[in-house]
Design an enzyme around this catalytic site. Structure first.
Site, PDB file in Angstrom:
ATOM      1  CB  SER A 274      -0.927   0.010   1.217  1.00 44.24           C
ATOM      2  OG  SER A 274      -0.191  -0.114   2.421  1.00 44.24           O
TER       3      SER A 274
ATOM      4  CG  ASP B 189      -2.185   4.722   9.027  1.00 47.13           C
ATOM      5  OD1 ASP B 189      -0.989   4.432   9.210  1.00 47.13           O
ATOM      6  OD2 ASP B 189      -2.811   4.417   7.993  1.00 47.13           O
TER       7      ASP B 189
ATOM      8  CG  HIS C 260      -0.733   3.800   5.059  1.00 43.82           C
ATOM      9  ND1 HIS C 260      -1.179   2.967   6.079  1.00 43.82           N
ATOM     10  CD2 HIS C 260      -0.421   2.976   4.026  1.00 43.82           C
ATOM     11  CE1 HIS C 260      -1.143   1.708   5.666  1.00 43.82           C
ATOM     12  NE2 HIS C 260      -0.688   1.679   4.424  1.00 43.82           N
TER      13      HIS C 260
END
Length: 430
Positions: free
Chosen positions: A162, A406, A409
């Site tokens: 990702s 998070d 990311h």
């Protein structure tokens, strides 16, 4: 100019070939003695009378530039040369209110909701305005037109997890503004996502393969598996989709870092899966990288294609490491880390060593985009709590936002645009 033809008069005495040879040789030796090194230059660079000119310092410089161009011609996609001795990955972050960001979040419809921080409530935007400045040189400005022109008729592909998908989306956002709406499209087919620039007959693609080799986490949608199993010597299931790419940007790291030994399947996922052995992460990672390199050596022509590898993307789970609260993380961080020696606990130097050792033995060039250290400073650039959540938040989480932040990311626009600027520099100005 050609010498005039010899006279056809029958009265002219006939000179023996041996005599002519002695005269010519004597003349050459005489001139060589007088002019030494200059004569050697003349032999290497013959000219006609119309080309006679002063061999000035600027002419010497131009000739060396021409030699450099010949060297660059063997590096696919190169249009110039990077400054000698310049390490693009060593530098500092400079706040640039006018030059950054290079696009607005709302104007790029291709950003996944997991990365649209402004749309999900982030009020500060300073993280979008930091520009990477190498210490001994300048990072070339990203030119979308140059990029697309050189991608004309080509396939550019990002392969990995990702984080590599985020870099892929960043590249699409950097390019799409100069492409008319009717001349571009984005489609997803299982693990493969394709952005098409139709007028250029070019594609920029992303292929989901978090380990690069085959694993039980290969489903592009349903892959949240805690008990990860890898077939480190099996790559063709994925690699069949990479064939024909002109530029490939690989990454793999995050999914290997389980904190436990890796489970390696010796057989097939279609069998009983009983032949599983455990292996230290670095050893298993090295086997997977070597399998990738073997595929590259067999399928990528170094005279026509380019291969890149994006290094480890750091996370920021423990703010105590950069002088923050003992139980903090990236939540509420709004400025980069200033300590030039900062190296977080999430980035494995052992894995970095494996990358270097494996690629040093490769028979084809693989350019590492070393984003690790410069990204270590960017504790402010993560999506944190400002993203679409995979599942509803509990009251306990809502009461303690850092518990679900998070810190892996990155928001877009943001840090990953710099990763692509570095890729751009290494692609066109090696």
């Amino acid at each position: 100019m050609k010498s005039p033809p010899p006279s056809s008069s029958s009265s002219s005495p006939r000179r023996s070939p041996f005599s002519s040879y002695l005269i010519t040789l004597s003349f050459i030796l005489f001139v060589a003695f007088l002019y030494g090194e200059d004569f050697a230059c003349v032999l290497r660079h013959p000219f006609h009378s119309s080309e006679i000119q002063e061999y000035s310092a600027s002419k010497v410089k131009d000739d060396f530039a021409a030699l450099d161009e010949k060297k660059l011609a063997v590096v696919p996609f190169a249009v110039g040369r990077g400054k000698k001795g310049c390490d693009l990955f060593e530098g500092e972050w400079i706040y640039d209110e006018e030059g950054r960001p290079q696009y607005e979040e709302e104007e790029c419809p291709y950003i996944q909701p997991q990365l649209t921080c402004q749309a999900h409530g982030r009020l500060d935007s300073a993280y979008q305005h930091w520009r990477w400045q190498p210490r001994r040189c300048y990072l070339p400005s990203f030119n979308a037109t140059l990029m697309l022109e050189n991608l004309r008729g080509k396939r550019m592909m990002y392969v990995g997890d990702s984080l590599n998908r985020g870099q892929f989306v960043s590249m699409v956002c950097l390019l799409h503004r100069i492409i008319p709406g009717s001349a571009k499209s984005m489609e997803t087919f299982d693990s493969l996502t394709i952005f098409r620039a139709k007028d250029y007959n070019a594609t920029i693609e992303f292929y989901w393969a978090p380990f690069l080799v085959e694993s039980n986490s290969d489903n592009a949608v349903v892959h949240r598996i805690s008990d990860r199993i890898v077939r480190v010597r099996s790559i063709n299931k994925h690699a069949q989709h990479w064939k024909g790419a002109d530029i490939i940007v690989f990454n793999t790291y995050l999914w290997w870092m389980t904190g436990q030994k890796m489970k390696i399947l010796r057989g097939s996922f279609n069998g009983d899966m009983k032949n599983i052995v455990e292996m230290e992460t670095e050893e298993a990672y090295g086997l997977a990288l070597r399998r990738m390199v073997k595929w590259v050596e067999k399928n990528m022509d170094p005279n026509q294609t380019r291969v890149f590898f994006t290094s480890l993307s750091p996370s920021h789970e423990m703010s105590l490491g950069w002088g923050g609260e003992p139980d903090g993380n990236c939540y509420n961080e709004t400025t980069p880390i200033k300590d030039p020696n900062y190296w977080g606990r999430s980035s494995s130097k052992g894995i970095m060593r494996v990358i270097r050792e494996v690629f040093d033995k490769s028979n084809v060039p693989i350019t590492v985009i070393n984003i690790t250290q410069l990204s270590e400073y960017r504790n402010d650039a993560h999506t944190s709590i400002y993203k679409k959540q995979w599942s509803p938040l509990t009251p306990e989480q809502l009461a303690n936002p850092k518990s679900y932040a998070d810190c892996v990311h990155w928001c877009l626009p943001g840090l990953q645009d710099t990763w692509n600027e570095l890729l751009y520099a290494k692609l066109f100005f090696p």
